[in-house]
Write a protein that holds these residues in place. Structure first.
Motif, PDB file in Angstrom:
ATOM      1  N   ILE A  51       0.842  -1.554   0.168  1.00 31.52           N
ATOM      2  CA  ILE A  51       0.166   0.130  -0.190  1.00 31.52           C
ATOM      3  C   ILE A  51       1.304   1.180   0.162  1.00 31.52           C
ATOM      4  O   ILE A  51       1.776   1.198   1.179  1.00 31.52           O
ATOM      5  N   PHE A  52       0.427   1.841  -1.248  1.00 35.19           N
ATOM      6  CA  PHE A  52       1.460   3.678  -1.006  1.00 35.19           C
ATOM      7  C   PHE A  52       0.438   4.100  -1.037  1.00 35.19           C
ATOM      8  O   PHE A  52      -0.840   4.045  -1.056  1.00 35.19           O
ATOM      9  N   ARG A  53       1.075   5.554  -0.076  1.00 42.51           N
ATOM     10  CA  ARG A  53       0.106   6.853  -0.311  1.00 42.51           C
ATOM     11  C   ARG A  53       1.522   7.569  -0.011  1.00 42.51           C
ATOM     12  O   ARG A  53       2.474   8.045  -0.985  1.00 42.51           O
ATOM     13  N   GLU A  54      -0.054   8.700  -0.532  1.00 43.87           N
ATOM     14  CA  GLU A  54       1.215   9.924  -1.036  1.00 43.87           C
ATOM     15  C   GLU A  54       2.474  10.231  -0.985  1.00 43.87           C
ATOM     16  O   GLU A  54       3.280  10.058   0.078  1.00 43.87           O
ATOM     17  N   GLY A  55       3.001  10.739  -1.452  1.00 47.91           N
ATOM     18  CA  GLY A  55       4.754  11.609  -1.710  1.00 47.91           C
ATOM     19  C   GLY A  55       5.566   9.808  -1.365  1.00 47.91           C
ATOM     20  O   GLY A  55       6.400  10.028  -1.001  1.00 47.91           O
ATOM     21  N   GLY A  56       5.143   9.167  -2.765  1.00 46.39           N
ATOM     22  CA  GLY A  56       5.464   7.652  -2.973  1.00 46.39           C
ATOM     23  C   GLY A  56       6.276   7.030  -1.687  1.00 46.39           C
ATOM     24  O   GLY A  56       7.378   6.137  -1.439  1.00 46.39           O
ATOM     25  N   LYS A  57       5.955   7.056  -0.667  1.00 45.61           N
ATOM     26  CA  LYS A  57       6.212   6.507   0.378  1.00 45.61           C
ATOM     27  C   LYS A  57       5.088   4.858   0.974  1.00 45.61           C
ATOM     28  O   LYS A  57       3.821   4.493   0.208  1.00 45.61           O
ATOM     29  N   LEU A  58       6.061   3.069   1.357  1.00 48.84           N
ATOM     30  CA  LEU A  58       5.636   2.302   1.598  1.00 48.84           C
ATOM     31  C   LEU A  58       4.417   2.740   2.968  1.00 48.84           C
ATOM     32  O   LEU A  58       5.316   2.509   3.719  1.00 48.84           O
ATOM     33  N   ALA A  59       3.024   1.988   3.172  1.00 53.72           N
ATOM     34  CA  ALA A  59       2.351   2.314   4.753  1.00 53.72           C
ATOM     35  C   ALA A  59       2.396   1.116   4.931  1.00 53.72           C
ATOM     36  O   ALA A  59       3.219   0.682   6.282  1.00 53.72           O
ATOM     37  N   GLN A  60       1.969  -0.167   3.741  1.00 53.71           N
ATOM     38  CA  GLN A  60       2.145  -1.373   4.382  1.00 53.71           C
ATOM     39  C   GLN A  60       2.323  -2.453   3.492  1.00 53.71           C
ATOM     40  O   GLN A  60       2.008  -2.169   2.196  1.00 53.71           O
ATOM     41  N   TYR A  61       2.642  -3.724   3.846  1.00 55.75           N
ATOM     42  CA  TYR A  61       3.084  -4.461   3.268  1.00 55.75           C
ATOM     43  C   TYR A  61       3.200  -6.413   3.265  1.00 55.75           C
ATOM     44  O   TYR A  61       3.373  -6.279   4.941  1.00 55.75           O
ATOM     45  N   ASP A  62       1.768  -6.541   2.767  1.00 52.75           N
ATOM     46  CA  ASP A  62       1.395  -7.519   3.484  1.00 52.75           C
ATOM     47  C   ASP A  62       0.049  -8.908   3.475  1.00 52.75           C
ATOM     48  O   ASP A  62      -0.122  -7.971   1.414  1.00 52.75           O
ATOM     49  N   THR A  63      -0.623 -10.138   3.225  1.00 56.10           N
ATOM     50  CA  THR A  63      -1.123 -10.783   2.902  1.00 56.10           C
ATOM     51  C   THR A  63      -2.319  -9.733   2.556  1.00 56.10           C
ATOM     52  O   THR A  63      -2.589  -9.244   3.736  1.00 56.10           O
TER      53      THR A  63
END
Ligand code: ADP
Ligand code: ADP
Length: 231
Positions: free
Chosen positions: A212-224
């Protein structure tokens, strides 16, 4: 299939005030479908295009099967990675068969091998060569064109596929069907896939994992999907 590692990847476009992708680290396991999900402008397409060097990295590294993408010539890298986009980019003046044969021909395969491969691929996506090989892209439906786009991306049997909202332009019913077909195909071929979407239902359906990306090109979460839905 090979894994893909994003290692503190940064992309700042020339003259941009802030990065399009900001310190992205994640590993896509071999054979998995990783969906990049997020709002427009959050850097998903940029992250995808750095893998085949359509966008050049400005910081960090990406490794495919342990090897840095900067070790490869960009043109060879692009040939060795399947790429499917929303407007398939099929050549309108070439038949379906010739569209799929483009990369194998560039790679210098002999005629017999190219022909067999085209038939095999069209079969794989449910468009028999006898019926569809000689047609032109304009003579196909949107869903059929996306299937040709997928077949073409698979032509040289790449270890990795990049898909940028591949089904975004399809009507909802066709879209469901092509999604199901792609999942069934993936079961058989088990490529490592990075799949950009802004549709949460599509992400949950298609993804083994969702970034899950959010504004500013940052990764917010990475999961199943299962874990993300529980939260
Ligand atoms: P999406 O939001 O669906 O990813 P965009 O409309 O943002 O698509 O971008 C479409 C294309 O335009 C992409 O190839 C992207 O790299 C390019 N693009 C997007 N924003 C800019 C920009 N500010 N300047 C130049 N090209 C851009
Ligand atoms: P997404 O795919 O999530 O819509 P993009 O990767 O297309 O996001 O865009 C991320 C940011 O980078 C946006 O602010 C966009 O305007 C900018 N951008 C994208 N492509 C270019 C480009 N070729 N040149 C300059 N800025 C760009």
């Amino acid at each position: 299939a090979q894994d893909i590692v994003f290692d503190h990847v940064v992309k700042t476009y020339p003259n941009a005030a802030s990065p399009a992708v900001d310190d992205l680290s994640l590993t896509v396991s071999a054979g998995e479908i990783c969906v990049l999900l997020g709002p427009s402008g959050s850097g998903k397409t940029t992250a995808l295009m750095m893998v085949n060097r359509l966008a050049e990295i400005t910081g960090g590294d990406i490794r495919i099967g342990g090897r840095s993408i900067t070790d490869h010539d960009p043109i060879e890298l692009r040939r060795s990675i399947g790429y499917v986009i929303q407007q398939t980019g099929l050549f309108p003046h070439l038949t379906i068969a010739d569209n799929i044969a483009t990369v194998p021909k560039v790679l210098g395969w002999d005629k017999r091998r190219v022909k067999d491969r085209v038939a095999e691929l069209l079969d794989l996506v449910g468009l028999p060569v006898a019926e569809f090989g000689r047609r032109y892209p304009s003579q196909l439906s949107g869903g059929q064109r996306q299937r040709v786009g997928i077949a073409r991306a698979l032509a040289a049997d790449p270890p990795v596929m990049l898909m940028d909202e591949p089904f975004g332009a399809l009507d909802p019913i066709t879209r469901e069907r092509v999604q199901d077909e792609f999942l069934a195909l993936h079961e058989r071929i088990r490529k490592t896939v990075i799949f950009v979407s802004h549709d949460i239902d599509e992400a949950v359906k298609m993804g083994d994992r969702i970034a899950i990306f959010r504004e500013g090109g940052k990764l917010a979460q990475y999961d199943t999907p299962r874990t993300l839905l529980k939260e």
